[in-house]
Design a protein around this motif. Sequence first.
Motif, PDB file in Angstrom:
ATOM      1  N   LEU A 149     -22.315 -33.729  74.020  1.00 41.89           N
ATOM      2  CA  LEU A 149     -22.865 -35.098  74.341  1.00 41.89           C
ATOM      3  C   LEU A 149     -22.090 -35.988  73.311  1.00 41.89           C
ATOM      4  O   LEU A 149     -21.649 -35.898  72.197  1.00 41.89           O
ATOM      5  N   GLY A 150     -21.546 -37.167  74.079  1.00 38.75           N
ATOM      6  CA  GLY A 150     -20.527 -38.103  73.122  1.00 38.75           C
ATOM      7  C   GLY A 150     -19.386 -37.593  72.519  1.00 38.75           C
ATOM      8  O   GLY A 150     -18.923 -38.115  71.491  1.00 38.75           O
TER       9      GLY A 150
ATOM     10  N   ASP B 115     -15.622 -37.354  71.888  1.00 43.44           N
ATOM     11  CA  ASP B 115     -14.490 -38.226  71.705  1.00 43.44           C
ATOM     12  C   ASP B 115     -13.073 -37.462  71.858  1.00 43.44           C
ATOM     13  O   ASP B 115     -12.716 -37.028  71.213  1.00 43.44           O
TER      14      ASP B 115
ATOM     15  N   ARG C 236     -20.458 -34.728  78.191  1.00 42.44           N
ATOM     16  CA  ARG C 236     -20.462 -36.261  78.415  1.00 42.44           C
ATOM     17  C   ARG C 236     -19.549 -36.915  77.482  1.00 42.44           C
ATOM     18  O   ARG C 236     -20.022 -37.006  76.142  1.00 42.44           O
TER      19      ARG C 236
ATOM     20  N   ARG D 275     -17.694 -40.085  75.280  1.00 45.96           N
ATOM     21  CA  ARG D 275     -18.140 -40.928  74.737  1.00 45.96           C
ATOM     22  C   ARG D 275     -18.115 -42.297  75.599  1.00 45.96           C
ATOM     23  O   ARG D 275     -18.930 -43.081  75.909  1.00 45.96           O
ATOM     24  N   GLY D 276     -17.088 -42.317  76.177  1.00 42.50           N
ATOM     25  CA  GLY D 276     -16.867 -43.364  77.460  1.00 42.50           C
ATOM     26  C   GLY D 276     -16.003 -42.751  78.483  1.00 42.50           C
ATOM     27  O   GLY D 276     -15.492 -41.514  78.503  1.00 42.50           O
TER      28      GLY D 276
ATOM     29  N   SER E  39     -17.513 -39.555  83.713  1.00 41.13           N
ATOM     30  CA  SER E  39     -18.283 -39.460  82.768  1.00 41.13           C
ATOM     31  C   SER E  39     -19.227 -38.246  82.527  1.00 41.13           C
ATOM     32  O   SER E  39     -20.046 -38.109  81.614  1.00 41.13           O
TER      33      SER E  39
ATOM     34  N   ASP F 167     -28.076 -39.391  83.644  1.00 38.64           N
ATOM     35  CA  ASP F 167     -27.502 -40.655  82.703  1.00 38.64           C
ATOM     36  C   ASP F 167     -28.596 -41.041  81.768  1.00 38.64           C
ATOM     37  O   ASP F 167     -28.353 -41.652  80.697  1.00 38.64           O
TER      38      ASP F 167
ATOM     39  N   GLU G  15     -31.127 -38.228  77.111  1.00 36.69           N
ATOM     40  CA  GLU G  15     -30.737 -38.888  75.733  1.00 36.69           C
ATOM     41  C   GLU G  15     -30.162 -37.533  74.771  1.00 36.69           C
ATOM     42  O   GLU G  15     -29.626 -37.809  73.951  1.00 36.69           O
ATOM     43  N   ASN G  16     -30.572 -36.349  75.154  1.00 35.90           N
ATOM     44  CA  ASN G  16     -30.358 -35.315  74.508  1.00 35.90           C
ATOM     45  C   ASN G  16     -30.176 -33.824  75.220  1.00 35.90           C
ATOM     46  O   ASN G  16     -30.417 -33.944  76.450  1.00 35.90           O
TER      47      ASN G  16
END
Length: 149
Positions: A15-16, A18, A82, A84-85, A98, A134, A137-138
């Motif tokens: 997740l997140g 970059d 997923r 970051r953007g 995404s 979406d 969160e984890n």
Amino acid sequence: MVKLAEHLSVNDILLGVDVPNKSGLFELVGQHMEQTHKLPRHCVTTSLLRREQAGSTGLGDGVAVPHARLSELDTIHALYLRPRGPMAFNASDRKPVSDIVVLLVPAPAAPLHLDLLAEIARLFSDQNFREELDQCENEQEIMSLLDRS
């Protein structure tokens, strides 16, 4: 029916992340597979890039399913990422991505991997599922959702 959760572990949910583009994404996947599953980074990255050059694996609705066959594998490996953007992925609807599901399958391909691709397409075409995803969160929440779906 084959389920994505059967081929995915919590350690393979990232997740997140970059990454600037598809090449960076595939490099990250190669690094992860080398560190986590002892697969040669270069083979993973090259195979994903080669497949993507044949045609975009962006499904639309913010979802991409990059996949490749690797002779080094004896079982299917799946990853969920997923970024970051949202990132450009040349999807048919031109929307950024995404949600990314990477499938690495043994070569030669077997019908199981086609069934799994179809299941992923079915699952991620459901707007309610994507909205629930979406909200996760984890990694554990995502794994639970996939187990239920």
